[in-house]
Write an enzyme that holds these catalytic residues in place. Structure first.
Site, PDB file in Angstrom:
ATOM      1  N   TRP A   1       0.835  -1.205   0.000  1.00 33.36           N
ATOM      2  CA  TRP A   1       0.000   0.000   0.000  1.00 33.36           C
ATOM      3  C   TRP A   1       0.872   1.258   0.000  1.00 33.36           C
ATOM      4  O   TRP A   1       0.637   2.204  -0.739  1.00 33.36           O
ATOM      5  CB  TRP A   1      -0.863  -0.021   1.262  1.00 33.36           C
ATOM      6  CG  TRP A   1      -2.102   0.809   1.265  1.00 33.36           C
ATOM      7  CD1 TRP A   1      -2.208   2.156   1.015  1.00 33.36           C
ATOM      8  CD2 TRP A   1      -3.428   0.355   1.560  1.00 33.36           C
ATOM      9  NE1 TRP A   1      -3.507   2.549   1.145  1.00 33.36           N
ATOM     10  CE2 TRP A   1      -4.280   1.470   1.482  1.00 33.36           C
ATOM     11  CE3 TRP A   1      -3.976  -0.879   1.914  1.00 33.36           C
ATOM     12  CZ2 TRP A   1      -5.663   1.381   1.731  1.00 33.36           C
ATOM     13  CZ3 TRP A   1      -5.335  -0.955   2.159  1.00 33.36           C
ATOM     14  CH2 TRP A   1      -6.161   0.148   2.064  1.00 33.36           C
TER      15      TRP A   1
ATOM     16  N   ALA B   1       5.813   0.464  16.122  1.00 34.53           N
ATOM     17  CA  ALA B   1       6.150  -0.533  17.137  1.00 34.53           C
ATOM     18  C   ALA B   1       7.429  -0.161  17.882  1.00 34.53           C
ATOM     19  O   ALA B   1       7.888  -0.903  18.740  1.00 34.53           O
ATOM     20  CB  ALA B   1       6.261  -1.912  16.498  1.00 34.53           C
ATOM     21  N   ARG B   2       8.031   0.985  17.543  1.00 34.16           N
ATOM     22  CA  ARG B   2       9.106   1.507  18.400  1.00 34.16           C
ATOM     23  C   ARG B   2       8.519   1.982  19.726  1.00 34.16           C
ATOM     24  O   ARG B   2       9.190   1.961  20.753  1.00 34.16           O
ATOM     25  CB  ARG B   2       9.796   2.727  17.767  1.00 34.16           C
ATOM     26  CG  ARG B   2      10.671   2.436  16.582  1.00 34.16           C
ATOM     27  CD  ARG B   2      11.431   3.681  16.150  1.00 34.16           C
ATOM     28  NE  ARG B   2      12.577   3.969  16.991  1.00 34.16           N
ATOM     29  CZ  ARG B   2      13.284   5.101  16.944  1.00 34.16           C
ATOM     30  NH1 ARG B   2      12.920   6.068  16.098  1.00 34.16           N
ATOM     31  NH2 ARG B   2      14.311   5.293  17.724  1.00 34.16           N
TER      32      ARG B   2
ATOM     33  N   ARG C   1      -4.860  -1.826  -7.514  1.00 34.24           N
ATOM     34  CA  ARG C   1      -4.967  -2.807  -6.428  1.00 34.24           C
ATOM     35  C   ARG C   1      -6.275  -3.592  -6.427  1.00 34.24           C
ATOM     36  O   ARG C   1      -6.369  -4.595  -5.714  1.00 34.24           O
ATOM     37  CB  ARG C   1      -4.764  -2.110  -5.077  1.00 34.24           C
ATOM     38  CG  ARG C   1      -3.421  -1.391  -4.949  1.00 34.24           C
ATOM     39  CD  ARG C   1      -2.226  -2.300  -5.217  1.00 34.24           C
ATOM     40  NE  ARG C   1      -0.956  -1.565  -5.091  1.00 34.24           N
ATOM     41  CZ  ARG C   1       0.226  -2.141  -5.160  1.00 34.24           C
ATOM     42  NH1 ARG C   1       0.337  -3.441  -5.382  1.00 34.24           N
ATOM     43  NH2 ARG C   1       1.333  -1.414  -5.053  1.00 34.24           N
TER      44      ARG C   1
END
Lengths: 303, 303, 303, 303
Positions: free
Chosen positions: D99, D111-112, D213
Site C-alpha cells: 500500500w 512498534a518503536r 490494487r
C-alpha cells in the site's frame, strides 16, 4: 451571511471559524482576492493523527496543544498532511508564477479557452519601490512625486494599450475578419494581468508556503496574499497550529554550528541565576530542550 | 579495482571520488550494504543551477563554496535537486520500512516472485539495548551477560525456525506436494530478514534523509546506513555540500521565538568586545546574519 | 565538437549518442532552444532496475528490449525513475507556464534579480492560426495576406514598445533618477518574452511530458519543444525506450469499456483465419495479451 | 447510528452517503478494516474545478456528469486532486508494504513506541493458494484437505510462537529483568501481524490506487481492501466518478499501436451498417472519439 451556500449537517470535524470565512473573498491588492472554498479537519486532527503514529506512547502528552506544538517544534510534519484546504485565488500572473513554484495542486483559468478580463495590477503609490543600487534582491525607498506619477502613468498606459492590442488581435466582435487564436493573442499581455486558480493544499504545504511567502524577503505582492491567508483564514481556522507556526517557524531562529557556538559562549559571562525563563514564557519540555542545546545555561537560570 | 565495470569516456561532470566508490559495497550491519551505482553532477552543479535562478545577480558570489553554503544556510534547496544519485541497498525489512517513508523512488525485491535468502539481522551484542522504563523512545543501557545471551539465542532460534517454516510452506524441493504460494509463505518471516532495493534520490532528498536518519534520535540500525552513506559515499563525492550539511543542518540549532529571546537576553551580561567571532570561524555574511538576529550583539564583539 | 567541455573517464553507464548531443543546443522557435546538460543511465538501466524488483523471476525475460517493452506496455513505470536527465531550456514565458505544470524540478532565471534580454517570440507566418469559431481548443486555418501582416506588425510593435517601457521603468542607465524595482518593472512585459530554466527530470516524468506535450492537442509552441526533445535528444539517447514510447504511449489507443465492447463485436463478422498478426508485427506475449482482451479473436487469426 | 460523533452544521459540500459510512469500519480479512474518517468534496467538486481551468469554455458542457466523464476518459486528472479523503486502515504489515508504495500521506502506528496486539492474518481456507509451477506471479489452485490443514496449522503455530517470543523479549511484565527495547523486539514478528495507519489521499491518487490494487493481478489480500473501498465507500460517496472509473479505467482496454492496427483491420470485414452503437451505450462525443480512432468505422455503423 448573505451568500447562497446552503447549510447542511455533517459528522466531520467542523471549525465554526472556518465556516464563518468560507466562500467569503478576502480582498488583496487592487483586484485580487483569496477565498477559502473547502476544508478538511481542524486543530485536533493533527495531534489525533500523531497519536496514531506514536500509539500508546502519546498518552502522557494528554494535552492536544502541547502535542501539536511538540510536533511542529521538532519538525514531525506528516500529521499536518492530514488537514487539507481548498482556496480560490485571484492574482496577477507574475504572482501566480511564484506561487506555483510550490508543487501543490492547481486548476488555473486558461487563456487558451477564455478571454481574460481587463484587470491589471497597478501598484498602490506606497508600493512603488525603487530598485536598490546596492542589493539586487530588495526594494529601496519608495518613488515619490513626479517620478512616482510618471511610473504609474506608464504602467496604466501600458496595460491599457496591451489590452487594446489583445482585443484587436482577437477580433471577437468583428464579423469581417478572423481573429488570432486566443492561445497566441494572450501573449502580448503583461504579467500584471489577473488570472485565477483553485488551489488544493495540505496544512503542511500551506505552512511551508506561508513561512516562505510571508517572509520579509518575499516580494511584497505575494506577501500580501500570504499575510491575508494567515490573518483572515488560517489563524481563525487553526488557532493553535498558527501559534505554533509563529513561535517555531515564522519567528524561530536557526543558528549554524558556528553561530550556535558563539551564542553558547555568551553564557559564560552571565552571572548565575541572572535569567528567569518565565520572563520568556519558557518552562517544561521546551526549556529542557534549550538547556540540552546550551551546556552551562542551567546554572544561569533563576529558580 | 577488480570489478568488471568498463571505463568509458564522458563529457558530463565527473567526480573522481565518486568514481572510486562506484559499485563498491559499503558493509553495514551483519549482512547489509549500501552501494553507489550511479550519480549525476557534483559540488559545482549546485551553485551552477543557482546561478541560473539568480542570473547575473550571482556574479558577485564568485566563489562556488560561498554560494553553495549560502544556499543551504538559507534553505534555498531547489538547486540541490539538480544532483542525483542511485544506490543499491541491502537491509532488514524493518529498516526498509523506515527508509521508504521517504517518498523517493524505489525498486525493491519482491518476495511475491523470488524466494528470499536465509539472511536475518541479529544485532551485535553491543547493540542489544534494553527498553528504557522512563522513555519509550530511546534505548536504555545495553543488556549484558546472561540476559544478553538469552536474547541472542532467542533471536537466532526464531530466525532459524521461521526460515524452516518458510521453506516447509514453499515446498519448493518437494515433488510430492504443492507449496503455498510465495506471496503468502513470506508472511511468516520476521522483519529482520534482509531485502534489497535500488533507490533513486536527488541530493536534496538525500540530505533530508541523512539529516533525519543520522540523527541521534533515529533507530541505531538505520543510523548505521545513514552514517555509512555520509562517511563513505556522500562526503567523498560532495565534500563542500557535506561540510555545509554539517554546519547548517546536522549541527545547526533551531531556537523557537521564546528560546531565541532568552538567548538574546544573555548578550546584555557580556562586556563589550569580549567575544572574538574569529574564535568561532565567523566572518562576512554569516557573521552579519547573526548580528541581524541578535540586536546588541555587535558591541560585544571584538574588533 | 568545438565546445570546451573536457572529456573525462567514468565507470558509469555511458550513452555515446547522449554524449554527442550533450551541451549542444537544439534550436526551437525563433530564439529558443533545448539542451541536454547532464544525464544518468541509459536504456539498460531500466530493465536492470526491474530485475531488482522481480528478482530471479525475470530471468526468463532475458532480453532487455522485451522486458523494457513489457514494463511500458503494462504501465510498470517505477523503473523509469532510475534514469534522469537535466536540460537547459530557453523559451517564452507562456510556454514555461505550461511546462511547469509538470511538477518536476526547475531553477528558472528570475527577473527579480536580472534584467531580461530583448528577445520576444514572434510566430512564424505559418503558425499564425486564426481562432476557430466552432472549437475553442484548437487553431483554425492560418491567417494570410493582409491580416497576417497586420497581426505580425502588431505583435512586433507591442514587443518593441513593451521593452521600451521596461527599459524606461528600470532607468538602469539613468544617473539622474531612480528606476522602478526590477521585480515590478518586469510585469509590463508580455508572456512572449523569453526566459530560461534548468529542468531536472526522471525518464518517467519525461515520457509523461512528451506524451502530453507532443500530442496534437498541445499548443504548437510547446509541441515544438517536445518534438525537438523526442527527435534530437531522447531518441538517440534511449532508442529502445522511445520505440516503446511510440508504440505503447504516443500511438496507443485507449478504449472505454463501451468502445472496447463495440470493437470486440467487429470480430464476429470476420471470417476465420482472415487476419495475419504478422502483418501488424504482433507475436508472442503482446499477441496473447490482445487475444485475452478480445474473446473470439483467436479463431480469426491466420496460422 | 450509535456512534458518538456529534453532528454539526457546515456550508461545505456534504455527501449524505459519505456521512452514512463515516466512522463505520468496513471489515476486511480476519481482523482488518478500512474506515472513512473524513472527506472533502463530492462528485460536483471535480467538474467545478475543471470549469475554473477551462473558464467560459465549459459552458457548453452544462452537464456535470458529461464533463466529469470527459475529464476521466481523456486523463485530465488534476481536477480530481480537488477532492480528498482520509481513511483509517487496519491491515497486515505485508499488505501495508504494498500500500505504502503509493507515495501518499500516512501516519502509521509505530512498534518503536507501542507494543503490538496479538493479531495475525491467517488466510481463510479458500485463499490458501498453491504456488503456480509455471507462472511465478499468480496463485494456482487452492490447497485442500490435509495439505491445507497442515499449512494452516503451521501458520497459526508460527504466529503464536512469534508472539510468545516477542512477549518474552519485551519482558514487560517481568520486574526482575530488563526487556529488549521495543524497536528491536518487534523484528521477530512476521509480516502477517496487523498494523494500522491513517491515510490522507486525493481522489486522483485514490482512483490510481483502486485501479492497480483492485486489478486481478494484485495480491488477493490488498485486493480485498481495494474492493471494500470501491463497494462500501467510494461508490456511495462519488457515484458518478466511480461509474467513470469503471468505464474508463477499470474496464478500459489499452491497445498498442500494433494491436490497434489489427483491431482497425477487423472493420474491413464488417458489412456496412451492421453495428448499432446504441447496443453498446455509445453516442455523442464518446462515439465520435471512437470513429476518430478507427478510420472506416463510421460506414459500418447503423443509422
Amino acid at each position: 451571511m448573505n451568500d447562497t451556500h446552503p447549510t447542511g449537517r455533517t459528522r466531520r470535524p467542523v471549525s465554526e471559524a472556518a465556516e464563518a470565512v468560507l466562500y467569503r473573498p478576502v480582498e488583496v491588492l487592487d483586484h485580487g482576492s483569496v477565498t477559502l472554498i473547502d476544508y478538511m479537519g481542524d486543530d485536533e486532527s493533527i495531534p489525533n493523527a500523531a497519536r496514531m503514529s506514536y500509539g500508546r506512547g502519546t498518552r502522557s502528552v494528554s494535552d492536544n496543544e502541547a502535542l501539536l506544538r511538540y510536533l511542529i517544534r521538532n519538525k514531525h510534519e506528516t500529521p499536518l498532511e492530514m488537514v487539507q484546504a481548498k482556496f480560490h485565488v485571484k492574482l496577477p500572473i507574475f504572482v501566480a508564477r511564484q506561487w506555483m513554484r510550490h508543487r501543490n495542486s492547481y486548476n488555473e483559468l486558461s487563456a487558451r479557452y477564455s478571454v481574460l478580463d481587463r484587470e491589471f495590477y497597478i501598484p498602490a503609490p506606497e508600493h512603488l519601490a525603487a530598485q536598490s543600487r546596492t542589493n539586487r534582491q530588495g526594494r529601496a525607498e519608495v518613488l515619490e512625486g513626479e517620478e512616482a506619477a510618471r511610473v504609474l502613468d506608464l504602467l496604466k498606459a501600458e496595460s491599457a494599450r496591451q489590452y487594446a492590442s489583445y482585443t484587436d488581435l482577437l477580433a471577437e466582435e468583428d464579423e469581417d475578419r478572423d481573429g488570432l487564436t486566443r492561445e497566441l493573442a494572450r501573449m502580448c499581455l503583461g504579467t500584471n494581468i489577473y488570472t485565477q486558480f483553485v488551489w488544493s493544499v495540505s496544512a503542511r504545504a500551506l505552512l511551508n508556503f506561508l513561512h516562505l511567502r510571508a517572509d520579509a524577503h518575499a516580494q511584497y505582492e505575494i506577501r500580501a496574499y500570504a499575510t491575508a491567508i494567515i490573518d483572515e483564514i488560517a489563524t481563525p481556522w487553526l488557532p493553535i497550529t498558527m501559534r505554533a507556526f509563529a513561535d517555531y517557524l515564522r519567528d524561530a531562529v536557526s543558528l549554524s554550528r558556528q553561530q550556535a557556538d558563539l551564542m553558547r559562549a555568551l553564557a559564560a559571562h552571565v552571572p548565575d541565576g541572572a535569567i528567569d525563563p518565565a520572563d520568556f514564557g519558557l518552562k517544561g519540555r521546551e526549556l529542557r530542550e534549550l538547556m540540552d542545546k546550551v551546556p552551562g545555561l542551567e546554572a544561569k537560570l533563576k529558580g
